[in-house]
Enzyme design. Sequence first.
Site, PDB file in Angstrom:
ATOM      1  N   LYS A 108       0.802  -1.364  -0.004  1.00  0.00           N
ATOM      2  CA  LYS A 108       0.064   0.045  -0.203  1.00  0.00           C
ATOM      3  C   LYS A 108       0.964   1.134   0.248  1.00  0.00           C
ATOM      4  CE  LYS A 108      -3.970  -2.250   1.114  1.00  0.00           C
ATOM      5  NZ  LYS A 108      -3.846  -3.799   1.263  1.00  0.00           N
TER       6      LYS A 108
HETATM    7  C1  PLP Z   1      -4.609  -4.803   1.020  1.00  0.00           C
HETATM    8  C2  PLP Z   1      -3.858  -5.977   0.828  1.00  0.00           C
HETATM    9  C3  PLP Z   1      -4.104  -7.040   0.077  1.00  0.00           C
HETATM   10  C4  PLP Z   1      -5.077  -6.942  -0.752  1.00  0.00           C
HETATM   11  O1  PLP Z   1      -4.949  -6.086  -1.916  1.00  0.00           O
HETATM   12  P1  PLP Z   1      -6.720  -5.534  -2.693  1.00  0.00           P
HETATM   13  O2  PLP Z   1      -6.269  -4.539  -3.347  1.00  0.00           O
HETATM   14  O3  PLP Z   1      -7.380  -5.554  -1.522  1.00  0.00           O
HETATM   15  O4  PLP Z   1      -6.787  -6.718  -3.485  1.00  0.00           O
HETATM   16  C5  PLP Z   1      -3.322  -8.268  -0.045  1.00  0.00           C
HETATM   17  N1  PLP Z   1      -1.965  -8.173   0.683  1.00  0.00           N
HETATM   18  C6  PLP Z   1      -1.746  -7.285   1.633  1.00  0.00           C
HETATM   19  C7  PLP Z   1      -0.455  -7.467   2.615  1.00  0.00           C
HETATM   20  C8  PLP Z   1      -2.639  -6.180   1.645  1.00  0.00           C
HETATM   21  O5  PLP Z   1      -1.999  -5.117   2.591  1.00  0.00           O
END
Ligand code: PLP
Length: 483
Positions: A108
Site C-alpha cells: 500500500k
Molecule cells: C491490501 C492487501 C491485499 C489485498 O489488496 P486488494 O487491493 O484489497 O486486493 C493483499 N495483501 C496485503 C498484504 C494487503 O495489505
Amino acid sequence: MRYISTRGGIPPAGFSDAVKMGLARDGGLLLPFRYPDVRDRLAAWRSLAYPELALEIMLLFTDLPRAVLQDLLRRSYGVFDDASVTPVVPAGPLFLLELFHGPTLAFKDIALQFIGNLFEYLQPPNAPALNVLAATSGDTGSAAIHGFRGRRGMRVFVLHPHGKVSPVQERQMTTVLDENVFNLAVEGTFDDCQSIVKRLFEDLPFRDRYNLKAVNSINWARLLAQVVYYFYGVFRVMEATGAGRVRVSVPTGNFGDVFAGYVAARMGAPIDRLIVATNENDILVRFFETGIYERRRVCSTLSPSMDIQVASNFERYLYHRVGGCAQTVKRLMQAFAADGRIVPETVAPGPGDPLFRARRVQRAETLDTIRNLYERHGRLVDPHTAVGAAAALRENGDGVPVLCLATAHPAKFGEAIRAAIGRDAAHHPRIDALQGLPTRMEVLPACAKAVGDCIGRHVRCEKEGAEAARAGRNKAARPPRPA
Ligand SMILES: *Cc1c(COP(=O)(O)O)cnc(C)c1O
C-alpha cells in the site's frame, strides 16, 4: 485523460478532479474513459528505472506537468529501502515481486506515499484543511498514516475493525502520535468500516463541509500507482527467462491490486493471465467460477488484509463486464445493496473472461506454502503472499513463468510465520522497534453517525484551539498598558 463514473452520473472530469473526488459524486467509481495502447512503447520502457517508468505511464493518465510529476515520483520512491523500489527475486519455480520496501512494509505504500505528495501538491495554499478518511483491514491504514503524517492542512482519520487487525498492524497505526493522525477503532468488521466510510462520502453535505478525501482503492490515483509495478515486474521476469508473456498471481480482497493488473493488461502489458487468489473469503472466486456475485459472512483468516466479502473495486470490473453500460451497473449495484447478490451474466451472457483465473487457498495450504518456500527455497513469505504463491503453484507447469505479488513483509505477520515453520523467524528492525511505544486510539460503535460526530468534534476542537491560541498570542503581543 478524462474520467467517467461507473454509474454515469457525473460530467467527465480531469485527473486532478477525479483524484480529489475519490468516490464519484453519484456513488460510482471513476474510470479513465479509455485505456491507452502502449504496445509500441514496451521495448523502450524495458530499460527504465522504476520512477522513470512510473513517469511515462502516469503521464498518459494525468494532467500534471512532466517536471511536477517527476518530482513527486522521485520524492515518493526515494524513501523506499531498495534501489529498484520493487525488486523481483526468484523463489523456486516462481518469481516474487517484492512490493514491501516502503515505510510500512506493505504494498500500500507504493500508492500512498505518492498520494500524500500528490494531495499536498493539489492543495492550494490557504485552502481549508482537508480530511482524509480511510477504512483499513490492516495495511492501508498504516500506509495512509505514513503518507499523511505531519503534513500541514491535512488530517487523516483511519477506521480499523477493533481487535481484528494483527497486533503489529495495530501498533504501526496507533504509535503514530502526530497531531493530524486519528485512529478510530470500530466495534465491527472491516466491511462495516468500509460501509461507514462509503456512507459518509455519500452524505454530500457532510463530505463538502469537512472536505473529505478518500484514499482507499476506490481512489483512482491508487490504482494508477499500482499499474506501474505490473509493467516493471513483468519486464524483469521476461529478462530473466526470455519469455514473451508472463502470468501474474495476485492475492486479493478488494479487487484493487488485481484491477490495476487488468488495466496494465488492457494497455498491452505482456500478461498472459491474472490469477485472482483469495483466502476463505472467496466472493471473487465464486464469481469467476459461477457468474454469481454473492456476499457471505466474513471470516477471520491468516491473511486479515483480505478478509473482505464486498470487494469495493469489483464495480470497476463489472462496468467493463457489462459492456460499459452505466445504467446496468447502477441497477446491479442497487440490487447488490438490497439483496447481497447479483448475476451480471444475466445482462451480458457469454463465456467468462479468459484473462482471469480465480483460486481459493485455505489455511492449511497457506501454511504449507510458507513452509515449503522457506525450507526448499530459502524464501520467507507473509501469509497474503503465500495465498498468491499457492494459487500460482497450481497454475504453473505449462512453461509460462509466474510472477507472484509479494504484498507484505513477513515480519508484519509473525504469528502466521510461527504457525507455519514453528519458530519466530520473521523480523524487521522497524517492526521490532514498535514494541512498548505509547499508543493512541479511540473506540467507536460501528455506526456512521458516531464516526461522523467524532470527525466533527476533532475538527471543531482544533479550530477552537487555533482561535484560542491566536487570541492568546494577540493578547501577549499587546504592549503592557502603563500603570
Ligand atoms: C491490501 C492487501 C491485499 C489485498 O489488496 P486488494 O487491493 O484489497 O486486493 C493483499 N495483501 C496485503 C498484504 C494487503 O495489505
